[in-house]
Design an enzyme around this catalytic site. Structure first.
Site, PDB file in Angstrom:
ATOM      1  N   SER A  87      -0.926  -7.796  -7.421  1.00 42.95           N
ATOM      2  CA  SER A  87      -1.070  -6.380  -6.823  1.00 42.95           C
ATOM      3  C   SER A  87      -1.741  -5.490  -7.515  1.00 42.95           C
ATOM      4  O   SER A  87      -3.123  -5.623  -8.080  1.00 42.95           O
ATOM      5  CB  SER A  87       0.353  -5.917  -6.599  1.00 42.95           C
ATOM      6  OG  SER A  87       0.314  -4.599  -5.626  1.00 42.95           O
ATOM      7  N   LEU A  88      -1.048  -4.496  -8.383  1.00 42.48           N
ATOM      8  CA  LEU A  88      -1.623  -3.701  -9.669  1.00 42.48           C
ATOM      9  C   LEU A  88      -2.320  -4.431 -10.565  1.00 42.48           C
ATOM     10  O   LEU A  88      -3.197  -4.159 -11.124  1.00 42.48           O
ATOM     11  CB  LEU A  88      -0.438  -2.919 -10.161  1.00 42.48           C
ATOM     12  CG  LEU A  88      -0.721  -2.555 -11.570  1.00 42.48           C
ATOM     13  CD1 LEU A  88      -1.638  -1.523 -11.680  1.00 42.48           C
ATOM     14  CD2 LEU A  88       0.486  -2.059 -12.275  1.00 42.48           C
ATOM     15  N   ARG A 123      -5.016   5.173  -7.855  1.00 40.51           N
ATOM     16  CA  ARG A 123      -4.281   4.458  -6.920  1.00 40.51           C
ATOM     17  C   ARG A 123      -2.778   4.806  -6.843  1.00 40.51           C
ATOM     18  O   ARG A 123      -2.302   4.886  -5.843  1.00 40.51           O
ATOM     19  CB  ARG A 123      -4.463   3.145  -7.297  1.00 40.51           C
ATOM     20  CG  ARG A 123      -3.700   1.839  -6.524  1.00 40.51           C
ATOM     21  CD  ARG A 123      -3.990   0.484  -7.023  1.00 40.51           C
ATOM     22  NE  ARG A 123      -3.504  -0.463  -6.306  1.00 40.51           N
ATOM     23  CZ  ARG A 123      -2.334  -1.140  -6.475  1.00 40.51           C
ATOM     24  NH1 ARG A 123      -1.434  -0.859  -7.543  1.00 40.51           N
ATOM     25  NH2 ARG A 123      -1.951  -2.030  -5.515  1.00 40.51           N
ATOM     26  N   GLN A 145      -6.536  -4.565  -0.308  1.00 40.71           N
ATOM     27  CA  GLN A 145      -5.438  -4.956  -0.987  1.00 40.71           C
ATOM     28  C   GLN A 145      -4.245  -3.954  -0.696  1.00 40.71           C
ATOM     29  O   GLN A 145      -3.177  -4.361  -0.591  1.00 40.71           O
ATOM     30  CB  GLN A 145      -5.772  -5.132  -2.255  1.00 40.71           C
ATOM     31  CG  GLN A 145      -4.623  -5.925  -3.091  1.00 40.71           C
ATOM     32  CD  GLN A 145      -4.346  -5.241  -4.624  1.00 40.71           C
ATOM     33  OE1 GLN A 145      -3.768  -3.938  -4.579  1.00 40.71           O
ATOM     34  NE2 GLN A 145      -4.364  -6.053  -5.750  1.00 40.71           N
ATOM     35  N   HIS A 181       1.669  -2.636   0.405  1.00 42.32           N
ATOM     36  CA  HIS A 181       0.837  -3.757   0.943  1.00 42.32           C
ATOM     37  C   HIS A 181       1.196  -3.598   2.363  1.00 42.32           C
ATOM     38  O   HIS A 181       1.581  -4.669   3.127  1.00 42.32           O
ATOM     39  CB  HIS A 181       1.068  -4.860   0.295  1.00 42.32           C
ATOM     40  CG  HIS A 181       0.746  -4.874  -1.061  1.00 42.32           C
ATOM     41  ND1 HIS A 181      -0.608  -4.941  -1.281  1.00 42.32           N
ATOM     42  CD2 HIS A 181       1.469  -4.795  -2.220  1.00 42.32           C
ATOM     43  CE1 HIS A 181      -0.670  -4.825  -2.836  1.00 42.32           C
ATOM     44  NE2 HIS A 181       0.546  -4.881  -3.286  1.00 42.32           N
ATOM     45  N   GLN A 230       3.744  -4.041 -10.647  1.00 42.25           N
ATOM     46  CA  GLN A 230       4.868  -3.162 -10.755  1.00 42.25           C
ATOM     47  C   GLN A 230       6.079  -3.710 -10.548  1.00 42.25           C
ATOM     48  O   GLN A 230       6.465  -4.892  -9.928  1.00 42.25           O
ATOM     49  CB  GLN A 230       4.727  -2.192  -9.491  1.00 42.25           C
ATOM     50  CG  GLN A 230       5.273  -0.701  -9.739  1.00 42.25           C
ATOM     51  CD  GLN A 230       4.786   0.193  -8.991  1.00 42.25           C
ATOM     52  OE1 GLN A 230       3.591   0.174  -8.392  1.00 42.25           O
ATOM     53  NE2 GLN A 230       5.601   1.213  -8.710  1.00 42.25           N
TER      54      GLN A 230
END
Length: 296
Positions: free
Chosen positions: A90-91, A115, A247, A198, A11
């Protein structure tokens, strides 16, 4: 034998017009974008190609948009996409898993959308945010986060040496930023994000995502996937699922992942998707490797 590592952004890499050239010039890409519009139930391509920055900043749009740009670019490369290893920030881990064959395109997109919606909901439930801390040792950042006991504040992204993103409640991040600057940080800057990604504040989203991931079938990827949670290579679908669920509330160990990939032979890092943020981070982690953007 030097190895090729493909890395996938998260992101923040989005921009208006992303993926448009693929849509217009690659028949397979057009087909996949249209399939995505059908799966999502709205024309995400309109927002990606002609929307506003505001449109693209909504988590439920940002995450699938970046995923689609990255994955469709990888698929459009055909035989030229030959990874020895992959990782995603991440993503981007979802993009990496689809590109490496651990997940189907359709399942990957559905999980990313689930998500995004779950994260959006968690953000709305508790006002929270993130901040970038520059030029403080990791240990000092961790120590300050631990010292703030009355609020939630945790390290969220270990991006590169001297750059950590922290995540938590709004008051917690305010207190932490002040303490980081007092401790000698060059900057402690709040980010324009929807919430505390996170961190433990994403627990409700993690539970929702876990249910979706458990119902999805994963395959053995064509190469190791270096996952955010432990910065280690994984090929076992069961382990991959566990790490993917963890995660959401655990920190992204990006710097550690890149170091492990280099130790395992990666000499060339190719960023697949919008922007070039990851190339910059990789260079700050180890200047000796080569970096580039994926192209057809």
């Amino acid at each position: 034998m030097s190895k090729k590592a493909y890395v996938f952004p998260g992101q923040g890499a989005q921009f208006v017009g992303m993926g448009k050239d693929l849509y217009e010039n690659v028949p397979l890409a057009k087909e996949l974008f249209e399939q995505a519009n059908t799966i999502l139930g709205f024309r995400i391509t309109d927002l990606m190609f002609e929307g506003t920055d505001e449109d693209l900043r909504q988590t439920k749009v940002t995450q699938p948009a970046i995923f689609l740009h990255s994955v469709i670019l990888a698929k459009s490369m055909g035989e030229n996409f030959r990874p020895d290893m992959v990782a995603g920030h991440s993503l981007g881990e979802f993009s990496a898993l689809v590109a490496a064959g651990a997940l189907s395109f359709e399942d990957g997109l559905k999980l990313v959308f689930a998500r995004a919606l779950a994260m959006q909901k968690a953000c709305e439930a508790t006002p929270s945010t993130m901040a970038a801390v520059l030029n403080l040792p990791d240990e000092k950042v961790e120590e300050i986060c631990t010292s703030i006991t009355e609020e939630v504040v945790v390290p969220a992204n270990y991006n590169c040496p001297g750059q950590i993103v922290i995540s938590g409640s709004v008051p917690g991040i305010d207190i932490a930023c002040e303490k980081m600057l007092e401790a000698g940080a060059k900057r402690a800057l709040k980010l324009k994000v929807g919430g505390a990604f996170h961190s433990p504040l994403m627990k409700s989203a993690e539970n929702e995502l876990a249910a979706a991931i458990e119902q999805t079938s994963f395959n053995i990827p064509v190469c190791p996937v270096y996952q955010n949670v432990n910065a280690k290579p994984e090929t076992d679908p069961v382990k991959i699922k566990e790490n993917l669920i963890a995660q959401l509330t655990a920190p992204v160990k990006w710097a550690q992942s890149i170091k492990t990939m280099i130790a395992d032979g990666a000499a060339e890092f190719i960023e697949v998707g919008p922007g070039n943020v990851l190339q910059g981070l990789v260079k700050k982690i180890d200047f000796s490797v080569t970096t580039s953007s994926a192209s057809l």
